[in-house]
Every structure is written in C-alpha cells, then in structure tokens.
Design an enzyme around this catalytic site. Structure first.
Site, short mmCIF file in Angstrom:
data_model
loop_
_atom_site.label_atom_id
_atom_site.label_comp_id
_atom_site.label_asym_id
_atom_site.label_seq_id
_atom_site.Cartn_x
_atom_site.Cartn_y
_atom_site.Cartn_z
N LYS A 156 30.15 57.26 70.51
CA LYS A 156 28.94 57.69 69.79
C LYS A 156 29.03 57.40 68.30
O LYS A 156 28.03 57.06 67.68
CB LYS A 156 28.66 59.16 70.04
CG LYS A 156 29.79 60.11 69.69
CD LYS A 156 30.39 60.70 70.92
CE LYS A 156 31.82 61.15 70.65
NZ LYS A 156 32.25 62.25 71.46
N GLY A 184 40.58 69.35 76.14
CA GLY A 184 40.17 67.94 76.03
C GLY A 184 38.71 67.76 75.66
O GLY A 184 38.15 66.69 75.82
N ASP A 229 29.66 65.15 65.01
CA ASP A 229 29.54 64.60 66.36
C ASP A 229 28.12 64.80 66.89
O ASP A 229 27.54 63.90 67.51
CB ASP A 229 30.58 65.29 67.26
CG ASP A 229 30.50 64.84 68.70
OD1 ASP A 229 30.96 63.73 69.00
OD2 ASP A 229 29.97 65.60 69.54
N LYS A 250 25.21 61.94 67.93
CA LYS A 250 24.45 61.93 69.19
C LYS A 250 22.94 62.00 68.90
O LYS A 250 22.15 61.34 69.59
CB LYS A 250 24.91 63.09 70.07
CG LYS A 250 26.36 62.88 70.56
CD LYS A 250 26.97 64.14 71.11
CE LYS A 250 28.39 63.90 71.63
NZ LYS A 250 29.11 65.13 71.93
N1 HSE Z 1 33.96 66.31 71.19
C1 HSE Z 1 32.82 66.12 71.99
C2 HSE Z 1 32.28 67.48 72.41
C3 HSE Z 1 33.19 65.32 73.23
O1 HSE Z 1 32.95 68.48 72.16
O2 HSE Z 1 31.17 67.55 72.91
C4 HSE Z 1 32.02 64.78 73.95
O3 HSE Z 1 31.26 63.92 73.18
#
Ligand code: HSE
Length: 434
Positions: free
Chosen positions: A107, A189, A203, A207
C-alpha cells in the site's frame, strides 16, 4: 487443462509472502483445476534462506536474487510482498517492463507511486492487481473497481488498520494501556515493520489514497491527506465517549462533493448503533454510499497472514485467467479506461463540517462552563450535550461536551481562545464525530 503452466515468481517470504507460498503449495491442485491451467509457484525469493526451509519449498524454487527472478523469461506473474518504497518500486516497474503481470500487497508503494505503476502497466498491456493492499482479505478493491463501477460513490467511511482497531478495541473492553496492546498486535503479525505507520495513521492514509484512486481515477498526494493517529487517545476519553453512546475508532473518511473530494484520517466517535461500531479487533470494514446501490458494508479481516494471502492469491488467479485466455491486462488497474489522472480538487480540512467531542481540563470554580460556552458561541458553535464530573480533591475537573455541527476552522479558533482562558489548565482534547 491448458498446456502451458502459469508460473509465479514470489518476492518476499515474510508474513504475507510466506502465507502466499503456503496457500499456493497447499491448494495447487484445486487452484489449477479452478483455472483450467497449471498454476505453479516457480520461484520464491527472500534474503533469509531459513524461511524457505520452514515453508518446505521444493528444491530449485528458492532464490536469493530477486532480479534474476524478475528477468527470468519463464516467469509470468511477479508477486511483490517485499514492502516499502525501494527497491519494491524498481522491481515492480522492471517486472512490468519485462511484460509480466504484477500482484502487489504494497500500500505504501501504491499510495506514493500508484499512477506511475498503473500507467506503465497500461502501456505494456499487463495486469497489475492489488487487492491485498487495502483491507487485507476483504474484497474491497475489486468491489469498488468492478461491482460498484456503475455508481458515483458519494462517501466512504473505513476502519482500515487492524493494529489500531485491535488496540482501541482492547483499550475499550479491558482498559489495557496502549503500549501493552501494541506489543500484542505486533506479536500477532498485524503491525507494520515500523508500527508508528499504524498508530500515527499513515497506513490508513496509504489505504485511503488507494481507495480515492479507485473512486476518482486519480491519486491524492499523501501529504495532502490530513492524518491524525491514535497515540493521544486515552482510556478516559474512551470512557466518556462510551457514556455518551459512542466508540472511538480510527477512520478513513472520503466525501465526494462532486467538484471536490474531502479525504481525512483521524480518530472519531462512532455511535454505538452505526455498523462500524461493531467492527472489533483486527477486523476492518468499509462503509460505502453509492448513488444507485445505496449503502454497502464490506467487512472482514484486514491484516494477518491467511486473510492477506487469500487476497493476493485471488489476484494471482485473476491475472492468470487473463493470461491463459490470451488477454493480459484486460482490466486496467483502476478499472477505468479514462486516463486523465487528474484528481478532483481536495476540499480543505478547514471547511470540513462535523460535530466534535471536547474534553476541557478546568479549574473547579464558578463560571468556567459559562466561559467555555461563550467562546464557542462567539464562533457560532452550539453545545448538544455536556457533562462535568464531580469535584476532585486536587487538580482540574474534566468538562466533556459534544457540539452540534461546526466548521473545522471555527472550532480551531474557538479552541485557541478557550485554551488561553486562565481557568483551563491543559490543552483541550478534541475528537471529531463520525
Ligand atoms: N499493519 C496493517 C494493519 C497490516 O494493521 O492493518 C495490514 O495492512
């Protein structure tokens, strides 16, 4: 079954890439039967050979050299799960220039260089697919690109970061401190290599940039997306919001005003009866309004190995099907054949209109509430609800207000005046309402 197998070159065997390798190996027979063409994980690249051993890759599949795989004439589709901007960008562009289809979950790359990559793909007539870049396993990209293409999307509200949603859900349910929950999210993860990308909202902004591209056919500059994260959210504000009937969520907001599009990322109070309020833990959701379809809610696991690998392999199947049919690049990356690439103007944040949650830290003395209300009133901001907690032995008392709708710029100006009042002893906490 067609004669020529479709050969995959996988770059990266981390959380996502390792999941892709495992899924391709486990379901090779079913996926090949589904396609009518043999689907083969031909090469897989990582800097860490132990990862290949753990996955049990067949001999000859593992390579330590991504460029060799990108240049390998036998490889049909390159899957990029390396992450980051470089060398991922160079690798993706090189694969496209070699005439290969590309699947990417990256992304950050698409949010910054998406248009460059999409234009290169159109020129070379190869497919580029990126379902896993937004919303993990949720079929969100293809829904916006294809299934909802007949609509003018008027607005979207998204919970798009599993780490933040996991943290906020835990803080709400169990009152656990931020740092402890972040460590758990990392262990599961969900988090980025640099978790500040998650908790600072970056992040989610990546997106939202991709979603904006899918809706408008063009791409906002990341720096132009107002972005706030969740690091300043406290259990106290979560509790007050709950008393008023709201949860706090990190939202991606898009309002399509026709001539302008408003995009922003910030924590927001979401009413308990809104569909997004029940999105908990690492789950993501996108609430979409289209002019013909009405409301749509796309919901699922937004992070983690298995859901993300599911989306990547879905993309591989799409590109493999087009390759096998002799029509690579049949669908342009953003769906649209229009190639303007010019974004509608972004609406300035100052003009955004919403309700606000404010928590004032005030000295416990007569007239404070009136003084705060007067400053708000001076900017045309009226109060919907207010609560003041009982006297404390020492220190300020929290006064919590929900305002009626106000312009962002007016709210900011009012707050500057309020925070300068002698009775207000800490900077006011302000959270927008969805
Ligand atoms: N780090 C991102 C999240 C992973 O926590 O959504 C998925 O894009």
């Amino acid at each position: 079954m067609g004669d020529k197998p479709v050969k995959i070159g996988l770059l990266g065997l981390g959380t996502v890439g390792g999941g892709v390798a495992r899924l391709l190996m486990e379901k090779r027979r079913q996926l090949s039967a589904y396609l009518g063409v043999e689907l083969e994980l031909a090469r897989a690249v990582d800097l860490e050979p132990s990862r290949a051993e753990e996955l049990g890759l067949e001999s000859g599949v593992f390579s330590g050299d991504a460029w060799q795989v990108i240049e390998d004439r036998d490889i049909d589709i390159v899957v990029e799960t390396v992450g980051g901007l470089e060398p991922a960008r160079a690798m993706v562009l090189a694969a496209i220039n070699q005439g290969k289809g590309v699947v990417t979950a990256n992304k950050a790359l698409l949010a910054s260089h998406g248009l460059e990559i999409f234009q290169a793909a159109r020129q070379k007539k190869v497919g580029v697919a990126f379902e896993a870049s937004v919303g993990g396993g949720i079929p969100l990209v293809r829904s916006l690109r294809d299934s909802l293409a007949a609509n003018r999307i008027t607005s979207c509200l998204g919970i798009l970061n599993g780490t933040c949603n996991f943290i906020l859900s835990r803080m709400t349910a169990q009152g656990e401190p931020f740092a402890q929950v972040l460590a758990e999210a990392q262990a599961k993860g969900y988090a980025e290599a640099d978790p500040s990308f998650d908790v600072e909202g970056t992040d989610t902004a990546h997106k939202l940039a991709i979603i904006t591209s899918l809706i408008t056919g063009a791409q906002p500059r990341l720096a132009d997306i107002p972005t706030e994260g969740i690091t300043k959210i406290t259990p106290m504000d979560i509790n007050f919001a709950g008393e008023f009937g709201f949860k706090i969520k990190l939202l991606a907001v898009l309002n399509n005003q026709g001539d302008k599009v408003e995009v922003r990322v910030h924590p927001a109070l979401v009413p308990h009866d809104h569909l997004l309020a029940s999105v908990e833990g690492p789950f993501n959701a996108l609430h979409v309004n289209g002019d013909w379809v009405g409301q749509v809610l796309l919901y699922g696991q937004g992070a983690g190995r298995r859901p993300t690998a599911s989306a990547v392999v879905g993309d591989i199947l799409e590109l493999a099907r087009d390759l096998a049919a002799g029509v690579p690049g049949r669908v342009p990356p953003l769906g649209t054949q229009a190639n303007g690439g010019r974004l509608q103007e972004l609406a300035p944040l100052d003009n955004a209109v919403c309700q606000y949650y404010c928590r004032f830290a005030a000295l416990d003395q007569p007239g404070v509430l009136a003084a705060v209300a007067r400053e708000l009133g001076a900017f045309g901001i009226s109060i919907e609800k207010v609560t003041q907690k009982g006297r404390q032995e020492a220190g300020p008392v929290p006064i919590v207000m929900l305002t009626h709708e106000a312009r962002e710029a007016d709210m900011r100006r009012a707050l500057r005046q309020i925070d300068a009042l002698p009775e207000i002893v800490e900077p006011t906490v302000v959270i927008r309402m969805a």
